[in-house]
Design a protein around this motif. Structure first.
Motif, PDB file in Angstrom:
ATOM      1  N   PRO A 158       5.727 -41.769 -30.442  1.00 51.70           N
ATOM      2  CA  PRO A 158       5.612 -41.817 -32.015  1.00 51.70           C
ATOM      3  C   PRO A 158       5.138 -40.608 -32.536  1.00 51.70           C
ATOM      4  N   PRO A 159       5.975 -40.190 -33.737  1.00 50.15           N
ATOM      5  CA  PRO A 159       5.598 -39.270 -34.628  1.00 50.15           C
ATOM      6  C   PRO A 159       4.011 -38.601 -34.705  1.00 50.15           C
ATOM      7  N   VAL A 160       3.953 -37.487 -34.401  1.00 46.70           N
ATOM      8  CA  VAL A 160       2.632 -36.720 -34.633  1.00 46.70           C
ATOM      9  C   VAL A 160       2.452 -35.873 -35.713  1.00 46.70           C
ATOM     10  N   ARG A 161       1.981 -36.177 -36.868  1.00 46.63           N
ATOM     11  CA  ARG A 161       1.995 -34.938 -37.783  1.00 46.63           C
ATOM     12  C   ARG A 161       0.824 -34.057 -37.746  1.00 46.63           C
ATOM     13  N   ASP A 162       1.110 -32.585 -37.863  1.00 43.38           N
ATOM     14  CA  ASP A 162       0.113 -31.963 -37.695  1.00 43.38           C
ATOM     15  C   ASP A 162       0.600 -30.642 -38.447  1.00 43.38           C
ATOM     16  N   HIS A 163      -0.420 -29.395 -38.300  1.00 42.29           N
ATOM     17  CA  HIS A 163      -0.098 -28.109 -38.892  1.00 42.29           C
ATOM     18  C   HIS A 163       0.174 -27.371 -37.478  1.00 42.29           C
ATOM     19  N   TRP A 164       1.337 -26.990 -37.453  1.00 38.69           N
ATOM     20  CA  TRP A 164       1.830 -26.496 -35.970  1.00 38.69           C
ATOM     21  C   TRP A 164       2.025 -25.014 -36.074  1.00 38.69           C
ATOM     22  N   LEU A 165       1.047 -24.329 -35.373  1.00 40.44           N
ATOM     23  CA  LEU A 165       1.102 -23.027 -35.320  1.00 40.44           C
ATOM     24  C   LEU A 165       2.241 -22.337 -34.270  1.00 40.44           C
ATOM     25  N   VAL A 166       3.083 -21.660 -34.734  1.00 43.35           N
ATOM     26  CA  VAL A 166       4.132 -21.126 -33.878  1.00 43.35           C
ATOM     27  C   VAL A 166       3.759 -19.955 -33.043  1.00 43.35           C
ATOM     28  N   VAL A 203       6.263 -34.199 -34.771  1.00 44.77           N
ATOM     29  CA  VAL A 203       7.175 -34.020 -33.395  1.00 44.77           C
ATOM     30  C   VAL A 203       7.028 -35.365 -32.861  1.00 44.77           C
ATOM     31  N   SER A 204       8.060 -35.667 -31.873  1.00 45.44           N
ATOM     32  CA  SER A 204       7.865 -36.759 -30.879  1.00 45.44           C
ATOM     33  C   SER A 204       8.138 -36.210 -29.545  1.00 45.44           C
ATOM     34  N   ALA A 205       7.519 -36.904 -28.713  1.00 42.39           N
ATOM     35  CA  ALA A 205       7.314 -36.458 -27.369  1.00 42.39           C
ATOM     36  C   ALA A 205       8.684 -36.988 -26.568  1.00 42.39           C
ATOM     37  N   TYR A 206       9.012 -36.268 -25.617  1.00 39.24           N
ATOM     38  CA  TYR A 206       9.964 -36.904 -24.629  1.00 39.24           C
ATOM     39  C   TYR A 206       9.020 -37.446 -23.301  1.00 39.24           C
ATOM     40  N   VAL A 239       2.729 -27.843 -27.588  1.00 39.45           N
ATOM     41  CA  VAL A 239       3.853 -28.509 -27.166  1.00 39.45           C
ATOM     42  C   VAL A 239       5.234 -27.447 -27.189  1.00 39.45           C
ATOM     43  N   LEU A 240       6.237 -27.895 -26.693  1.00 32.66           N
ATOM     44  CA  LEU A 240       7.414 -27.288 -26.491  1.00 32.66           C
ATOM     45  C   LEU A 240       8.661 -27.792 -27.109  1.00 32.66           C
ATOM     46  N   LEU A 241       9.331 -26.934 -27.942  1.00 29.08           N
ATOM     47  CA  LEU A 241      10.799 -27.368 -28.523  1.00 29.08           C
ATOM     48  C   LEU A 241      11.791 -26.616 -27.781  1.00 29.08           C
ATOM     49  N   LEU A 242      12.943 -27.196 -27.471  1.00 25.36           N
ATOM     50  CA  LEU A 242      13.873 -26.542 -26.869  1.00 25.36           C
ATOM     51  C   LEU A 242      15.064 -26.524 -27.672  1.00 25.36           C
ATOM     52  N   SER A 243      15.995 -25.832 -27.632  1.00 30.72           N
ATOM     53  CA  SER A 243      17.326 -25.576 -28.508  1.00 30.72           C
ATOM     54  C   SER A 243      18.144 -24.786 -27.763  1.00 30.72           C
ATOM     55  N   TYR A 244      19.692 -25.493 -27.877  1.00 29.50           N
ATOM     56  CA  TYR A 244      20.533 -24.716 -26.960  1.00 29.50           C
ATOM     57  C   TYR A 244      21.635 -24.261 -27.615  1.00 29.50           C
ATOM     58  N   GLY A 245      22.244 -23.187 -27.037  1.00 30.50           N
ATOM     59  CA  GLY A 245      23.515 -22.551 -27.702  1.00 30.50           C
ATOM     60  C   GLY A 245      24.522 -22.300 -26.525  1.00 30.50           C
ATOM     61  N   ALA A 246      25.926 -22.202 -26.910  1.00 32.77           N
ATOM     62  CA  ALA A 246      26.865 -21.848 -25.850  1.00 32.77           C
ATOM     63  C   ALA A 246      26.430 -20.426 -25.515  1.00 32.77           C
ATOM     64  N   ALA A 247      26.997 -20.443 -24.373  1.00 27.85           N
ATOM     65  CA  ALA A 247      26.680 -18.952 -23.733  1.00 27.85           C
ATOM     66  C   ALA A 247      27.206 -17.643 -24.541  1.00 27.85           C
ATOM     67  N   GLY A 248      26.239 -16.743 -24.803  1.00 30.92           N
ATOM     68  CA  GLY A 248      26.466 -15.679 -25.624  1.00 30.92           C
ATOM     69  C   GLY A 248      26.181 -15.957 -27.289  1.00 30.92           C
ATOM     70  N   ARG A 249      25.795 -17.163 -27.512  1.00 31.65           N
ATOM     71  CA  ARG A 249      25.401 -17.421 -28.712  1.00 31.65           C
ATOM     72  C   ARG A 249      24.013 -17.985 -28.938  1.00 31.65           C
TER      73      ARG A 249
END
Length: 335
Positions: free
Chosen positions: A143-151, A204-207, A178-188
């Motif tokens: 379920p979505p969790v609303r918060d003030h998220w410090l980076v 945020v919503s959990a996996y 919590v952890l956010l993951l994002s991806y880019g092609a090699a070299g990007r």
């Protein structure tokens, strides 16, 4: 770090699997599970052959055998197994003590194989972790969790195929990291980027896994803004306990996110450690941290006085990622 990496098969941020025909999707999932089972069974035989012949032979064999085995795991649609197998191939050239490290990794890989082969007997959370570690895709179903998220921290790792960006967030109201993951092609570089030390109001919503630490970023209610929020810290002994507890739910976990309060960086032989300012315990820094400019930024920030440090605590030691001075002040990225 291995946790949540793209080769483990988790779906990229925002990706939603298209299921037009549930019955067809079920059949595809069954066929993939059968292929993974065949791959895990083959891998068990390879590991048994290695131990039967002796670890010393791995140094003469070189990485070629493991690259071939990894390719077989890719054919079996088990990219998480393939990623761990590739790592076996480079351990014999990793310096003194490699036989111990190779045996440890073989044991963890055997445990993962057995977890998959007997997944129906596992608790739901651990079974979800096994599926993720093997390489099955997953969607954020919490379920979505609303918060003030410090980076808390942001850093990239890359290989020949993929660039992975890890962003750690701390919820001021939920006291949750919590952890956010994002991806880019090699070299990007991946598209998602958040400024360390600022906070954003968002959902945020959990996996689905044992720790439910990885999340997908949902609706944002305001852009990142300055904040006085700091993560709640623990002692160095408390950090070690936290990692040990996490291993019960995920034995393949390399590290856990931890904020240390009132610690001082001090030399320790050829390395460094973070010592409790008010106690007699300390955590060694990971060997890789000693070669990074961030270490010297941390030492300069401390000047011998206690600081707050956020990082990743695991079996290789503590990797500092961000620090705050003892007095009120801005976050200092260390990576």
């Amino acid at each position: 770090m291995r946790e949540g990496a793209g080769p483990q098969g988790e779906a990229p941020e925002g990706a939603q699997p298209a299921v037009a025909d549930p019955e067809a999707a079920r059949r595809r999932a069954e066929r993939r599970a059968e292929r993974i089972t065949a791959g895990a069974t083959e891998l068990e035989q390879r590991l048994a052959d290695l131990l039967r012949a002796g670890l010393a032979g791995a140094e003469q064999t070189g990485p070629g055998l493991w690259e071939e085995t990894a390719a077989r795991m890719v054919d079996a649609q088990a990219p998480g197994l393939a990623s761990r197998v590739r790592e076996l191939g480079v351990i014999p050239s990793s310096g003194p003590g490699w036989p111990v490290r190779l045996l440890e990794e073989c044991a963890l890989l055997h445990l993962l194989d057995q977890g998959w082969l007997h997944r129906e007997r596992l608790p739901d959370g651990l079974a979800a972790t096994v599926r993720s570690r093997v390489g099955l895709p997953a969607s954020a179903d919490g379920p979505p969790v609303r918060d003030h998220w410090l980076v808390l921290a942001q850093y990239d790792t890359a290989d020949a195929r993929l660039t992975t960006r890890r962003i750690w967030l701390y919820g001021a109201e939920t006291d949750r990291t919590v952890l956010l993951l994002s991806y880019g092609a090699a070299g990007r570089s991946p598209e998602l980027a958040l400024p360390v030390g600022l906070a954003l109001e968002a959902e945020v919503s959990a996996y689905p896994d044992a720790g439910r630490r990885r999340v997908a970023l949902g609706r944002r209610f305001a852009p990142p803004a300055p904040t006085r929020t700091r993560p709640r810290g623990v002692t160095t002994a408390g950090a070690a306990v936290r990692y040990g507890e996490a291993l019960r739910d995920d034995p393949w976990l390399d590290s856990v996110p931890v904020a240390l309060e009132r610690v001082v960086p001090v030399p320790d032989g050829d390395g460094w450690q973070l010592a409790d300012a008010d106690g007699d315990s300390a955590l060694p820094l990971a060997r890789t941290a000693g070669n990074q400019p961030g270490l010297w930024r941390l030492v300069a920030l401390s000047g011998g006085a206690p600081v707050t440090v956020f990082g990743e605590c695991g079996h290789r030691g503590f990797t500092p990622l961000t620090a705050w001075p003892g007095e009120p002040g801005a976050a200092v990225p260390l990576c």
